[in-house]
Design an enzyme around this catalytic site. Sequence first.
Site, PDB file in Angstrom:
ATOM      1  N   ALA A  86      84.141  -7.700 -20.825  1.00  0.00           N
ATOM      2  CA  ALA A  86      82.929  -8.326 -20.307  1.00  0.00           C
ATOM      3  C   ALA A  86      81.714  -7.431 -20.511  1.00  0.00           C
ATOM      4  O   ALA A  86      80.605  -7.926 -20.745  1.00  0.00           O
ATOM      5  CB  ALA A  86      83.110  -8.649 -18.825  1.00  0.00           C
ATOM      6  N   ASP A 122      90.929 -14.842 -19.695  1.00  0.00           N
ATOM      7  CA  ASP A 122      92.374 -14.598 -19.719  1.00  0.00           C
ATOM      8  C   ASP A 122      92.916 -14.701 -21.138  1.00  0.00           C
ATOM      9  O   ASP A 122      92.467 -15.533 -21.932  1.00  0.00           O
ATOM     10  CB  ASP A 122      93.100 -15.619 -18.833  1.00  0.00           C
ATOM     11  CG  ASP A 122      92.732 -15.475 -17.360  1.00  0.00           C
ATOM     12  OD1 ASP A 122      92.447 -14.336 -16.930  1.00  0.00           O
ATOM     13  OD2 ASP A 122      92.717 -16.501 -16.655  1.00  0.00           O
ATOM     14  N   GLU A 134      82.558 -21.380  -5.500  1.00  0.00           N
ATOM     15  CA  GLU A 134      83.001 -21.569  -6.880  1.00  0.00           C
ATOM     16  C   GLU A 134      83.656 -22.939  -7.002  1.00  0.00           C
ATOM     17  O   GLU A 134      84.454 -23.334  -6.153  1.00  0.00           O
ATOM     18  CB  GLU A 134      84.007 -20.494  -7.304  1.00  0.00           C
ATOM     19  CG  GLU A 134      84.542 -20.712  -8.727  1.00  0.00           C
ATOM     20  CD  GLU A 134      85.608 -19.717  -9.133  1.00  0.00           C
ATOM     21  OE1 GLU A 134      85.230 -18.550  -9.350  1.00  0.00           O
ATOM     22  OE2 GLU A 134      86.791 -20.093  -9.200  1.00  0.00           O
ATOM     23  N   TYR A 193      87.945  -6.335  -9.047  1.00  0.00           N
ATOM     24  CA  TYR A 193      89.276  -6.532  -8.476  1.00  0.00           C
ATOM     25  C   TYR A 193      89.522  -5.483  -7.395  1.00  0.00           C
ATOM     26  O   TYR A 193      89.787  -4.330  -7.707  1.00  0.00           O
ATOM     27  CB  TYR A 193      90.344  -6.414  -9.567  1.00  0.00           C
ATOM     28  CG  TYR A 193      90.378  -7.587 -10.523  1.00  0.00           C
ATOM     29  CD1 TYR A 193      91.404  -8.528 -10.465  1.00  0.00           C
ATOM     30  CD2 TYR A 193      89.385  -7.762 -11.476  1.00  0.00           C
ATOM     31  CE1 TYR A 193      91.435  -9.607 -11.329  1.00  0.00           C
ATOM     32  CE2 TYR A 193      89.399  -8.847 -12.346  1.00  0.00           C
ATOM     33  CZ  TYR A 193      90.434  -9.755 -12.270  1.00  0.00           C
ATOM     34  OH  TYR A 193      90.448 -10.826 -13.126  1.00  0.00           O
TER      35      TYR A 193
END
Length: 285
Positions: A123, A109, A16, A143
């Site tokens: 999402a 966020d 990333e 997560y």
Amino acid sequence: MKISDIYSEKKSLSFEIFPPKKTEDLENIDETLAVLCECDPDFISVTFGAGGSSNCNRTIELAKKIKNQYHVEPVVHLTCLHYDKKEIDEFARVLTEEGIQNVLALRGDRNPDIPEKEDFKHASDLIRYLKPKEDFCFLGACYPECHPESENKIREMRHLREKVDAGAEVLLSQLFFDNEQFFKFVEDCRIAGIQVPIIPGIMPVINARQIKRMVTMCGASFPERFQRIIHKYEDNKKALFDAGMSYALSQIIDLLVSDIDGIHLYTMNNPLVARRICDGIRNII
């Protein structure tokens, strides 16, 4: 190439990166990309800021560079909380025009300075909206230690299953420092009927202040061994870099020998991080 096609053949290695804040600094990212692409990644994901077309433009310009100049598949992060359907349609149109097939769908966020729109709250809403309209491979975030805003792990798992049912074909995990947390999370996902590849996200500890901020944001726990590294070396940048890279490598090797689907490395745009990791696992992955 769609990212989902990779996992029928091999384990993946991916990175990333984030676009530079200033458009003119895009030229300076070539040094980082050159090193990353020498490591032969399966894809490179590019983060996406909330609010404003300039964030989107920098993300897409960087994704185009990765695809056309370095011949590596890009994955574009696409957030939705601060955008309406018309804006999302325009982003999707540009991605399609540029031949970019892979999208990491994210809520984004919350930001008190940027108003939230009403069209997309999760999402899964974004994936469900775009899936019938565009020929994208959708990736989703997960997560291992539960999203900081989740009520509990059961509710979190239900939301994750909704994301997969909406069309997410690969899951990329938030950073974590305790592999047992990840292994338990994958087991819970399989029990919940989530069968897509789940790729662990690893962030080497090279900056104590930055990593503490990231952990606060994402809710990852500090194992005792990790805490000792931070405490002992936080005032010695070189020692922290070496110790942090060793810790990350030990995590990655443990994950690979445990037959996970791949490794996603949060590089923080630091080519030394990617090079050190790739040298350490060259004969393993």
